[in-house]
Design an enzyme around this catalytic site. Structure first.
Site, PDB file in Angstrom:
ATOM      1  N   LYS A   1      49.615  34.456  42.252  1.00  0.00           N
ATOM      2  CA  LYS A   1      47.655  35.542  42.298  1.00  0.00           C
ATOM      3  C   LYS A   1      48.318  36.182  43.064  1.00  0.00           C
ATOM      4  O   LYS A   1      47.844  36.778  44.467  1.00  0.00           O
ATOM      5  CB  LYS A   1      46.362  35.027  41.876  1.00  0.00           C
ATOM      6  CG  LYS A   1      45.066  35.924  41.962  1.00  0.00           C
ATOM      7  CD  LYS A   1      44.097  35.414  42.459  1.00  0.00           C
ATOM      8  CE  LYS A   1      42.953  36.073  41.997  1.00  0.00           C
ATOM      9  NZ  LYS A   1      41.532  36.081  42.624  1.00  0.00           N
TER      10      LYS A   1
ATOM     11  N   LEU B   1      43.096  34.488  36.061  1.00  0.00           N
ATOM     12  CA  LEU B   1      44.373  35.287  35.536  1.00  0.00           C
ATOM     13  C   LEU B   1      43.677  37.164  34.852  1.00  0.00           C
ATOM     14  O   LEU B   1      44.186  38.288  34.790  1.00  0.00           O
ATOM     15  CB  LEU B   1      44.457  34.923  33.630  1.00  0.00           C
ATOM     16  CG  LEU B   1      45.205  35.653  32.585  1.00  0.00           C
ATOM     17  CD1 LEU B   1      43.891  36.396  32.014  1.00  0.00           C
ATOM     18  CD2 LEU B   1      46.491  35.993  33.256  1.00  0.00           C
TER      19      LEU B   1
ATOM     20  N   THR C   1      38.458  31.127  30.103  1.00  0.00           N
ATOM     21  CA  THR C   1      38.284  30.001  29.051  1.00  0.00           C
ATOM     22  C   THR C   1      38.239  28.776  30.562  1.00  0.00           C
ATOM     23  O   THR C   1      38.224  27.747  30.132  1.00  0.00           O
ATOM     24  CB  THR C   1      40.245  29.573  29.438  1.00  0.00           C
ATOM     25  OG1 THR C   1      40.585  29.661  30.361  1.00  0.00           O
ATOM     26  CG2 THR C   1      40.723  31.158  28.075  1.00  0.00           C
TER      27      THR C   1
ATOM     28  N   LYS D   1      34.312  42.544  40.126  1.00  0.00           N
ATOM     29  CA  LYS D   1      35.181  42.659  40.564  1.00  0.00           C
ATOM     30  C   LYS D   1      37.332  41.939  40.414  1.00  0.00           C
ATOM     31  O   LYS D   1      37.194  41.601  39.797  1.00  0.00           O
ATOM     32  CB  LYS D   1      35.347  41.327  41.809  1.00  0.00           C
ATOM     33  CG  LYS D   1      33.908  41.690  43.228  1.00  0.00           C
ATOM     34  CD  LYS D   1      34.250  40.854  44.366  1.00  0.00           C
ATOM     35  CE  LYS D   1      33.046  40.945  44.599  1.00  0.00           C
ATOM     36  NZ  LYS D   1      32.722  40.323  45.993  1.00  0.00           N
TER      37      LYS D   1
ATOM     38  N   GLU E   1      30.408  26.498  42.028  1.00  0.00           N
ATOM     39  CA  GLU E   1      30.180  28.093  41.418  1.00  0.00           C
ATOM     40  C   GLU E   1      28.054  27.741  41.099  1.00  0.00           C
ATOM     41  O   GLU E   1      27.431  28.345  41.624  1.00  0.00           O
ATOM     42  CB  GLU E   1      30.740  28.393  40.732  1.00  0.00           C
ATOM     43  CG  GLU E   1      32.405  29.132  41.300  1.00  0.00           C
ATOM     44  CD  GLU E   1      32.511  30.493  42.603  1.00  0.00           C
ATOM     45  OE1 GLU E   1      30.799  30.268  42.714  1.00  0.00           O
ATOM     46  OE2 GLU E   1      33.759  30.679  42.700  1.00  0.00           O
TER      47      GLU E   1
HETATM   48  N1  NAD Z   1      36.136  38.027  39.888  1.00  0.00           N
HETATM   49  C1  NAD Z   1      35.789  37.546  40.139  1.00  0.00           C
HETATM   50  O1  NAD Z   1      34.240  38.179  40.130  1.00  0.00           O
HETATM   51  C2  NAD Z   1      35.609  35.806  40.071  1.00  0.00           C
HETATM   52  C3  NAD Z   1      34.244  35.269  40.523  1.00  0.00           C
HETATM   53  C4  NAD Z   1      34.939  33.745  41.245  1.00  0.00           C
HETATM   54  C5  NAD Z   1      36.354  33.441  40.983  1.00  0.00           C
HETATM   55  N2  NAD Z   1      37.113  34.782  40.635  1.00  0.00           N
HETATM   56  C6  NAD Z   1      38.439  34.223  40.976  1.00  0.00           C
HETATM   57  O2  NAD Z   1      39.059  33.182  40.576  1.00  0.00           O
HETATM   58  C7  NAD Z   1      39.787  32.012  40.807  1.00  0.00           C
HETATM   59  C8  NAD Z   1      39.403  31.144  40.868  1.00  0.00           C
HETATM   60  O3  NAD Z   1      39.607  31.056  38.672  1.00  0.00           O
HETATM   61  P1  NAD Z   1      39.152  29.275  37.800  1.00  0.00           P
HETATM   62  O4  NAD Z   1      38.129  28.287  39.513  1.00  0.00           O
HETATM   63  O5  NAD Z   1      38.940  29.405  37.183  1.00  0.00           O
HETATM   64  O6  NAD Z   1      40.917  28.969  38.156  1.00  0.00           O
HETATM   65  P2  NAD Z   1      42.624  29.389  37.725  1.00  0.00           P
HETATM   66  O7  NAD Z   1      42.568  30.291  37.198  1.00  0.00           O
HETATM   67  O8  NAD Z   1      43.253  29.267  38.372  1.00  0.00           O
HETATM   68  O9  NAD Z   1      42.489  28.357  36.831  1.00  0.00           O
HETATM   69  C9  NAD Z   1      42.560  26.865  36.600  1.00  0.00           C
HETATM   70  C10 NAD Z   1      43.338  26.083  36.009  1.00  0.00           C
HETATM   71  O10 NAD Z   1      42.926  25.588  34.632  1.00  0.00           O
HETATM   72  C11 NAD Z   1      43.969  26.300  33.807  1.00  0.00           C
HETATM   73  N3  NAD Z   1      43.417  26.955  32.574  1.00  0.00           N
HETATM   74  C12 NAD Z   1      42.181  27.449  32.310  1.00  0.00           C
HETATM   75  N4  NAD Z   1      41.862  28.073  31.503  1.00  0.00           N
HETATM   76  C13 NAD Z   1      42.132  26.579  30.823  1.00  0.00           C
HETATM   77  C14 NAD Z   1      40.899  25.388  29.693  1.00  0.00           C
HETATM   78  N5  NAD Z   1      41.492  26.605  28.654  1.00  0.00           N
HETATM   79  N6  NAD Z   1      42.014  24.807  28.726  1.00  0.00           N
HETATM   80  C15 NAD Z   1      43.477  23.985  29.805  1.00  0.00           C
HETATM   81  N7  NAD Z   1      43.735  24.258  30.956  1.00  0.00           N
HETATM   82  C16 NAD Z   1      43.257  25.779  31.509  1.00  0.00           C
HETATM   83  C17 NAD Z   1      44.819  27.550  34.361  1.00  0.00           C
HETATM   84  O11 NAD Z   1      45.914  27.505  34.018  1.00  0.00           O
HETATM   85  C18 NAD Z   1      44.939  26.598  36.377  1.00  0.00           C
HETATM   86  O12 NAD Z   1      45.469  26.337  36.069  1.00  0.00           O
HETATM   87  C19 NAD Z   1      40.327  32.525  42.159  1.00  0.00           C
HETATM   88  O13 NAD Z   1      41.341  33.634  42.467  1.00  0.00           O
HETATM   89  C20 NAD Z   1      38.712  33.332  42.373  1.00  0.00           C
HETATM   90  O14 NAD Z   1      38.921  34.081  43.554  1.00  0.00           O
HETATM   91  C21 NAD Z   1      37.179  35.664  40.692  1.00  0.00           C
END
Ligand code: NAD
Length: 391
Positions: free
Chosen positions: A87, A119, A141, A154, A196
């Site tokens: 990221k 992503l 996803t 955001k 969360e």
């Molecule tokens: N913009 C916002 O309001 C907001 C809110 C909450 C979190 N976030 C951000 O989101 C991030 C965390 O997101 P996360 O928990 O989704 O983690 P992530 O995006 O890192 O995904 C977690 C893992 O799951 C894998 N993955 C994703 N979808 C999959 C699927 N359907 N099947 C198998 N594997 C899959 C990804 O490749 C990764 O290894 C943090 O960077 C946080 O700052 C942003």
């Protein structure tokens, strides 16, 4: 009459109306589902840039390609590494370069981002920067993506080992939620998403908390989507976030209940990832420990009962969430984290703490001694619960 020989002064006042939809869209990749093509041109000659998390290619690449082929839309597919380590500026630039080489039209070819929170944050930031903003669509996803990252405005990337230090408020035109993606999500990431949900339940929504307390172990133990309460958990978490954001999308008010769980965790999560000595924390795991730690602080001030704190810790344990971490045992690091968060809150701690399950207040005078006390108390409570489990 104004004196035309003197340079004038002006002030520009305008407003920015924002509306975007967050829509349940089962079978989003089924060719007959029109949601992904709701915005922008369609039919022969139409194109889209689709940015996806490389990790999900093995599950969904064929479906994605088939969806657009069946709808006669040419796609330029960009698969990027999208773990928390990715990221960063490099990934952001990678996406921006692909947008440039694609020659994206400014309005009629919305970027489609498919992946987890990482992503969605990076692709959203790229969309906000390119030509000072092109439309984009979020397709989460992960569970964190479904209940949190898909809801707000955001975008962001990490910078100088600080979480989301660069970014913008740049809402998508739509987020489409399809829980079918959760079927391939590793259990640890389901658990992370429940971190969360736990945040939202403890601080704002007692009914959501009750659901997690009662069915938390099923939600991680079985397939999440097979649980009867799965949709209600997602609905309540999204509802809670929506209400909070609608009233304060640009964060003019820096006292935010939904910052619960995000006061100490940002720096601790990053440190856990950068140093192999420590157990790496996912985003939701770090949030869950912060939720518990903040609850203990509240209890030590007699604002919350020990009974409720134990309910929170037991519920986290049932959802396979960690309830403590080596880095949370370092009082100076915990204080450093809070001080960094203070800057984000313009110099105030504005530390949200629960006063009951589903109710909260803000603390603004937390000191090192109280952090030390909370570390000691949390360790005691965890030991008591370990004993309870063994009996
Ligand atoms: N913009 C916002 O309001 C907001 C809110 C909450 C979190 N976030 C951000 O989101 C991030 C965390 O997101 P996360 O928990 O989704 O983690 P992530 O995006 O890192 O995904 C977690 C893992 O799951 C894998 N993955 C994703 N979808 C999959 C699927 N359907 N099947 C198998 N594997 C899959 C990804 O490749 C990764 O290894 C943090 O960077 C946080 O700052 C942003």
């Amino acid at each position: 009459m104004t004196d035309s020989s003197v340079l004038g002064s002006w002030s520009i006042e305008t407003s920015l109306p924002i509306s975007f939809k967050i829509k349940n869209s089962p079978g989003i990749l089924t060719p007959g589902n029109a949601d992904l093509l709701e915005f922008g041109t369609t039919g022969p000659g139409s194109r889209r840039l689709v940015v996806i998390d490389r990790n999900i290619c093995k599950y969904y690449l064929d479906e994605i390609q088939n969806y657009f082929a069946c709808n006669a839309v040419d796609i330029h597919l960009v698969a990027v590494d999208a773990s928390e380590d990715d990221k960063n500026l490099e990934t952001l630039l990678e996406i921006l370069r692909e947008m440039e080489s694609f020659g994206m039209l400014r309005r009629s070819e919305p970027l489609i981002a498919i992946g987890g929170g990482v992503l969605l944050d990076v692709a959203g930031m790229a969309a906000g920067l390119y030509r000072r903003g092109v439309p984009y669509i979020r397709v989460p996803t992960t569970l964190v993506g479904l209940i949190d990252a898909s809801v707000g405005a955001k975008t962001g990337i990490n910078f100088e080992i600080r979480r989301n230090r660069l970014g913008s408020y740049y809402p998508p035109i739509a987020s489409y939620l399809d829980t079918a993606f959760l079927r391939t999500l590793p259990t640890i990431e389901i658990s992370s998403g429940l971190g969360e949900a736990l945040k939202m339940g403890v601080i704002k929504d007692g009914i959501l908390f009750d659901l997690l307390e009662k069915y938390g172990s099923d939600l991680v133990g079985k397939s999440f989507t097979d649980c009867d309460c799965a949709n209600e958990v997602i609905n309540r978490a999204v509802d809670g976030m929506k209400v909070e954001l609608e009233n304060n999308l640009w964060e003019k008010d820096l006292k935010r209940a939904v910052d619960f769980g995000h006061s100490f965790s940002p720096i601790i999560e990053m440190r856990s990832l950068e140093n192999n000595e420590f157990q790496p924390l996912t985003h939701g795991q770090a949030v869950a420990i912060d939720v518990i730690f903040s609850s203990v602080i509240s209890m030590n001030r007699n604002l919350l009962s020990e009974f409720d704190v134990l309910r929170v810790i037991r519920t986290a344990r049932n959802m396979n969430l960690p309830t403590d971490h080596e880095l949370f045992k370092n009082p100076l690091l915990v204080l450093e984290s809070l001080n960094d968060t203070k800057k984000h809150r313009n110099g105030d701690q504005n530390l949200p703490v629960p006063t009951e399950i589903g109710g909260y207040t803000f603390i603004n005078d937390l000191a090192l001694a109280e952090i030390k006390d909370a570390i000691g108390k949390l360790s005691e409570l965890n030991k008591a619960l370990d004993l309870e489990c063994r009996q």
